[in-house]
Design a protein around this motif. Structure first.
Motif, PDB file in Angstrom:
ATOM      1  N   LYS A   1     -46.094 -29.397  -4.520  1.00 26.01           N
ATOM      2  CA  LYS A   1     -47.343 -29.489  -5.287  1.00 26.01           C
ATOM      3  C   LYS A   1     -48.528 -29.804  -4.381  1.00 26.01           C
ATOM      4  O   LYS A   1     -49.628 -29.291  -4.562  1.00 26.01           O
ATOM      5  CB  LYS A   1     -47.212 -30.561  -6.367  1.00 26.01           C
ATOM      6  N   HIS A   2     -48.302 -30.665  -3.398  1.00 25.12           N
ATOM      7  CA  HIS A   2     -49.382 -31.082  -2.498  1.00 25.12           C
ATOM      8  C   HIS A   2     -49.395 -30.276  -1.199  1.00 25.12           C
ATOM      9  O   HIS A   2     -50.114 -30.626  -0.263  1.00 25.12           O
ATOM     10  CB  HIS A   2     -49.258 -32.574  -2.197  1.00 25.12           C
ATOM     11  N   ASN A   3     -48.573 -29.221  -1.155  1.00 25.54           N
ATOM     12  CA  ASN A   3     -48.515 -28.361   0.031  1.00 25.54           C
ATOM     13  C   ASN A   3     -48.326 -29.184   1.299  1.00 25.54           C
ATOM     14  O   ASN A   3     -48.995 -28.991   2.325  1.00 25.54           O
ATOM     15  CB  ASN A   3     -49.785 -27.506   0.144  1.00 25.54           C
ATOM     16  N   SER A   4     -47.394 -30.119   1.210  1.00 21.32           N
ATOM     17  CA  SER A   4     -47.181 -31.080   2.294  1.00 21.32           C
ATOM     18  C   SER A   4     -46.517 -30.433   3.505  1.00 21.32           C
ATOM     19  O   SER A   4     -45.574 -29.649   3.375  1.00 21.32           O
ATOM     20  CB  SER A   4     -46.297 -32.228   1.785  1.00 21.32           C
ATOM     21  N   GLU A   5     -47.017 -30.783   4.683  1.00 19.16           N
ATOM     22  CA  GLU A   5     -46.382 -30.358   5.929  1.00 19.16           C
ATOM     23  C   GLU A   5     -45.305 -31.352   6.362  1.00 19.16           C
ATOM     24  O   GLU A   5     -44.288 -30.976   6.945  1.00 19.16           O
ATOM     25  CB  GLU A   5     -47.423 -30.225   7.032  1.00 19.16           C
ATOM     26  N   VAL A   6     -45.570 -32.636   6.106  1.00 14.25           N
ATOM     27  CA  VAL A   6     -44.610 -33.691   6.454  1.00 14.25           C
ATOM     28  C   VAL A   6     -44.465 -34.615   5.247  1.00 14.25           C
ATOM     29  O   VAL A   6     -45.451 -35.170   4.759  1.00 14.25           O
ATOM     30  CB  VAL A   6     -45.076 -34.504   7.674  1.00 14.25           C
ATOM     31  N   HIS A   7     -43.243 -34.764   4.775  1.00 15.23           N
ATOM     32  CA  HIS A   7     -42.972 -35.658   3.646  1.00 15.23           C
ATOM     33  C   HIS A   7     -42.241 -36.888   4.170  1.00 15.23           C
ATOM     34  O   HIS A   7     -41.188 -36.781   4.811  1.00 15.23           O
ATOM     35  CB  HIS A   7     -42.131 -34.949   2.584  1.00 15.23           C
ATOM     36  N   ILE A   8     -42.795 -38.058   3.885  1.00 16.84           N
ATOM     37  CA  ILE A   8     -42.239 -39.330   4.360  1.00 16.84           C
ATOM     38  C   ILE A   8     -41.576 -40.031   3.182  1.00 16.84           C
ATOM     39  O   ILE A   8     -42.193 -40.187   2.123  1.00 16.84           O
ATOM     40  CB  ILE A   8     -43.349 -40.233   4.945  1.00 16.84           C
ATOM     41  N   VAL A   9     -40.351 -40.456   3.358  1.00 15.26           N
ATOM     42  CA  VAL A   9     -39.593 -41.133   2.304  1.00 15.26           C
ATOM     43  C   VAL A   9     -39.128 -42.488   2.811  1.00 15.26           C
ATOM     44  O   VAL A   9     -38.540 -42.588   3.894  1.00 15.26           O
ATOM     45  CB  VAL A   9     -38.374 -40.297   1.867  1.00 15.26           C
ATOM     46  N   GLU A  10     -39.393 -43.528   2.036  1.00 12.41           N
ATOM     47  CA  GLU A  10     -38.941 -44.877   2.396  1.00 12.41           C
ATOM     48  C   GLU A  10     -37.877 -45.355   1.415  1.00 12.41           C
ATOM     49  O   GLU A  10     -38.019 -45.202   0.204  1.00 12.41           O
ATOM     50  CB  GLU A  10     -40.115 -45.865   2.385  1.00 12.41           C
ATOM     51  N   LEU A  11     -36.815 -45.946   1.944  1.00 13.80           N
ATOM     52  CA  LEU A  11     -35.814 -46.629   1.140  1.00 13.80           C
ATOM     53  C   LEU A  11     -36.086 -48.130   1.205  1.00 13.80           C
ATOM     54  O   LEU A  11     -36.204 -48.696   2.290  1.00 13.80           O
ATOM     55  CB  LEU A  11     -34.400 -46.355   1.662  1.00 13.80           C
ATOM     56  N   ALA A  12     -36.194 -48.773   0.052  1.00 14.04           N
ATOM     57  CA  ALA A  12     -36.422 -50.215   0.018  1.00 14.04           C
ATOM     58  C   ALA A  12     -35.155 -50.974   0.419  1.00 14.04           C
ATOM     59  O   ALA A  12     -34.048 -50.430   0.390  1.00 14.04           O
ATOM     60  CB  ALA A  12     -36.858 -50.641  -1.382  1.00 14.04           C
ATOM     61  N   ASP A  13     -35.357 -52.227   0.798  1.00 14.74           N
ATOM     62  CA  ASP A  13     -34.251 -53.120   1.137  1.00 14.74           C
ATOM     63  C   ASP A  13     -33.420 -52.545   2.279  1.00 14.74           C
ATOM     64  O   ASP A  13     -33.958 -51.916   3.189  1.00 14.74           O
ATOM     65  CB  ASP A  13     -33.396 -53.428  -0.094  1.00 14.74           C
ATOM     66  N   SER A  14     -32.102 -52.738   2.246  1.00 14.06           N
ATOM     67  CA  SER A  14     -31.249 -52.318   3.358  1.00 14.06           C
ATOM     68  C   SER A  14     -30.539 -51.009   3.037  1.00 14.06           C
ATOM     69  O   SER A  14     -30.453 -50.594   1.884  1.00 14.06           O
ATOM     70  CB  SER A  14     -30.190 -53.386   3.654  1.00 14.06           C
ATOM     71  N   VAL A  15     -30.003 -50.372   4.073  1.00 13.30           N
ATOM     72  CA  VAL A  15     -29.223 -49.152   3.885  1.00 13.30           C
ATOM     73  C   VAL A  15     -28.032 -49.426   2.969  1.00 13.30           C
ATOM     74  O   VAL A  15     -27.614 -48.555   2.202  1.00 13.30           O
ATOM     75  CB  VAL A  15     -28.755 -48.610   5.250  1.00 13.30           C
ATOM     76  N   ALA A  16     -27.484 -50.634   3.019  1.00  9.78           N
ATOM     77  CA  ALA A  16     -26.289 -50.960   2.247  1.00  9.78           C
ATOM     78  C   ALA A  16     -26.580 -51.235   0.774  1.00  9.78           C
ATOM     79  O   ALA A  16     -25.632 -51.420  -0.011  1.00  9.78           O
ATOM     80  CB  ALA A  16     -25.586 -52.176   2.856  1.00  9.78           C
ATOM     81  N   HIS A  17     -27.852 -51.266   0.369  1.00  9.34           N
ATOM     82  CA  HIS A  17     -28.177 -51.444  -1.046  1.00  9.34           C
ATOM     83  C   HIS A  17     -27.527 -50.313  -1.847  1.00  9.34           C
ATOM     84  O   HIS A  17     -27.516 -49.154  -1.420  1.00  9.34           O
ATOM     85  CB  HIS A  17     -29.695 -51.445  -1.228  1.00  9.34           C
ATOM     86  N   SER A  18     -26.994 -50.643  -3.003  1.00  7.68           N
ATOM     87  CA  SER A  18     -26.147 -49.696  -3.748  1.00  7.68           C
ATOM     88  C   SER A  18     -26.859 -48.381  -4.052  1.00  7.68           C
ATOM     89  O   SER A  18     -26.264 -47.297  -3.910  1.00  7.68           O
ATOM     90  CB  SER A  18     -25.660 -50.347  -5.047  1.00  7.68           C
ATOM     91  N   SER A  19     -28.121 -48.419  -4.460  1.00 10.37           N
ATOM     92  CA  SER A  19     -28.833 -47.180  -4.786  1.00 10.37           C
ATOM     93  C   SER A  19     -29.103 -46.350  -3.537  1.00 10.37           C
ATOM     94  O   SER A  19     -29.080 -45.114  -3.581  1.00 10.37           O
ATOM     95  CB  SER A  19     -30.151 -47.492  -5.492  1.00 10.37           C
ATOM     96  N   ASN A  20     -29.366 -47.025  -2.415  1.00 13.68           N
ATOM     97  CA  ASN A  20     -29.563 -46.294  -1.160  1.00 13.68           C
ATOM     98  C   ASN A  20     -28.282 -45.591  -0.733  1.00 13.68           C
ATOM     99  O   ASN A  20     -28.311 -44.441  -0.268  1.00 13.68           O
ATOM    100  CB  ASN A  20     -30.034 -47.246  -0.065  1.00 13.68           C
TER     101      ASN A  20
END
Length: 392
Positions: free
Chosen positions: A283-302
Motif C-alpha cells: 500500500k505504501h510502495n515500501s522499498e524497505v519494510h522493518i519489523v520489530e518483535l517485542a520482548d525476547s525471541v523466546a516469547h510464545s507469540s514470537n
C-alpha cells in the motif's frame, strides 16, 4: 440488561487502541450491558474515581487518539477522573505489568469482567485487566470501576477483533528488503535500532515502512520509528499529527484487531499478521519494510511467528539485539541455524554490544569469531552497505 448512556455532554476517555473503530469520536451515546462478561479485546465502559501521579509514562499516561478532516492525532496526556472506554485483554511484559483476563504465563483465568468489578489500567489506557505480576514498589495503578461491556448496534459486544484493517488485494512487488529486528528481552534497544535503520533510509530518500508485530497496545514505538527520532514522542504533553497516507507505521491492533499478541489464539494471530504485512508494505510502495518483535525471541507469540515459514520468507535481513555477551549472540545464531534451519537472511547485531564503548573488545571478538557485523547506530553508511551490498 442493556443500558444507554448519553455522552454528548460528557468527556469520554479512550486510548489509541480504539483508532480503527469507525466513527468512535463522533458517538453521542453508548449502549452497555453490566451483566455481559467481557472477552479478550471487548471494550468496556468504566469509571475512574481516583488518579495517581505518573511514575511510568508507558503505563500511567493516556495515549489519546482523534481523527478530524483527514488528520490523525496521537497525544500523551495526564489521566483524569471520569468515564473511560477501554479494551480488556492480557499483557505479557516481564519488565512491566503482566496479567489480564488470564495469567499470560499459566493461562489460568484471573476473573470475570462484569459491571461492578474493579480492573486496572495496564498500558496507557489501551488495555485493562487483573494484575498477576508487577515488579514495582510503591506504584499504584489506576483502578477502573466497570459499568459494563459496550454493545454494537446489533447488541453484540464492541470488539477490536471486528475493527482490524482488512488486507487489500494489491498487485505490487514485494519490498526490496525486509528487516526483522528482534532481541534478548524488553528495553534492550530494539526500537532504537529500528530508528537507526529508518534514519539511514530517510537520509537517502528511501521509502520505508515499520510494523511492530508483537507487544501490547501503545503506539509510542511505531510513531518514534515513523519520525526516526527516539525523543519525538513518549512524554506527557507530546503529540503527533499526520495524515493517513503519512502513517507508515502499524502494529497488531491494525493487523489483527487485538489489544496484544497474547489476547488472541496464536494460529489466528500468525495468519492475520502475515497477511497484513504484504498488504501494508505494498500500500505504501515500501522499498524497505522493518519489523520489530517485542520482548525476547523466546516469547510464545514470537516463537509462533518464527516457526511459520511464510513469516520467515518475508525477510532478507535480521538484526538481533543481544545481551552484551558472546554467549547471547552465539546462542541466537545457533537457534537460527539449528532450531529453525534458517540461513538465508543477512545477519547483524545491534544494541549496547554494537554501540557502547565498554564493549569495544567484545565487539571485535564477536565479529572475529562469529563473522557477524556489530552495527553502530550512528554509522549510517555501514547500515546502508549491509542492507544494499554497497554504499548508497
Amino acid at each position: 440488561m442493556k443500558t444507554t448512556i448519553d455522552i454528548s455532554d460528557k468527556e469520554l476517555i479512550s486510548g489509541s487502541a480504539l483508532r480503527n473503530v469507525e466513527g468512535w469520536s463522533e458517538r453521542t451515546r453508548l449502549v452497555y450491558d453490566p451483566e455481559l462478561p467481557a472477552r479478550c479485546n471487548d471494550i468496556i465502559l468504566g469509571e475512574i474515581h481516583e488518579v495517581h501521579d505518573v511514575k511510568d509514562n508507558s503505563i500511567d499516561d493516556l495515549e489519546e487518539f482523534s481523527a478530524k478532516d483527514g488528520r490523525l492525532s496521537f497525544a500523551l496526556k495526564n489521566i483524569r477522573p471520569g468515564l473511560v472506554a477501554i479494551p480488556v485483554g492480557n499483557r505479557y511484559a516481564p519488565a512491566g505489568v503482566t496479567g489480564g483476563l488470564n495469567n499470560p504465563v499459566t493461562g489460568e483465568v484471573n476473573g470475570v469482567v462484569l459491571g461492578g468489578e474493579t480492573i486496572y489500567n495496564m498500558s496507557s489506557f489501551n488495555l485493562a485487566g487483573f494484575i498477576n505480576y508487577m515488579p514495582y514498589e510503591d506504584h499504584p495503578l489506576t483502578a477502573i470501576k466497570v459499568l459494563g461491556t459496550i454493545l454494537e448496534n446489533n447488541d453484540a459486544p464492541l470488539s477490536l477483533l471486528d475493527h482490524s484493517i482488512k488486507p487489500e488485494a494489491i498487485a505490487s512487488k514485494k519490498p526490496l528488503k525486509s528487516v526483522l529486528v528482534c532481541g534478548a528481552g524488553m528495553e534492550i534497544g530494539k526500537t532504537t535500532c529500528c530508528i537507526s535503520i529508518m534514519q539511514a533510509l530517510k537520509e537517502r530518500g528511501r521509502k520505508a515502512t515499520f510494523e511492530k508485530k508483537t507487544g501490547t497496545a501503545y503506539f509510542c514505538d511505531p510513531l518514534r520509528v515513523l519520525k526516526a527520532d527516539i525523543d519525538a514522542y513518549g512524554s506527557i504533553g507530546q503529540s503527533i499529527e499526520l495524515s493517513s497516507d503519512e502513517l507508515i507505521s502499524s502494529d497488531f491492533v491494525d493487523a489483527c484487531g487485538t489489544v496484544s499478541d497474547v489476547s488472541i489464539d496464536q494460529k489466528n494471530f500468525v495468519q492475520k499478521s502475515v497477511n497484513f504485512t504484504h498488504s501494508f508494505a505494498a500500500k505504501h510502495n515500501s522499498e524497505v519494510h522493518i519489523v520489530e518483535l517485542a520482548d525476547s525471541v523466546a516469547h510464545s507469540s514470537n516463537l509462533a511467528l518464527l516457526n511459520y515459514k511464510a513469516f520467515r520468507d518475508l525477510f532478507t535481513h535480521i538484526v538481533y539485539v543481544p545481551n552484551p555477551s558472546l554467549d547471547s549472540a552465539f546462542h541466537f545464531l545457533y537457534y537460527l541455524q539449528n532450531g529453525l534451519g534458517w540461513d538465508g537472511p543477512k545477519i547483524a547485531l545491534g544494541g549496547p554490544l554494537a554501540n557502547d564503548l565498554e564493549y569495544e573488545m567484545l565487539r571485535e571478538e564477536v565479529e572475529h569469531r562469529l563473522k557477524v557485523p556489530c552495527l553502530n547506530g550512528k554509522d549510517k553508511n555501514r547500515w546502508m552497505e549491509w542492507l544494499f551490498g554497497e554504499l548508497i
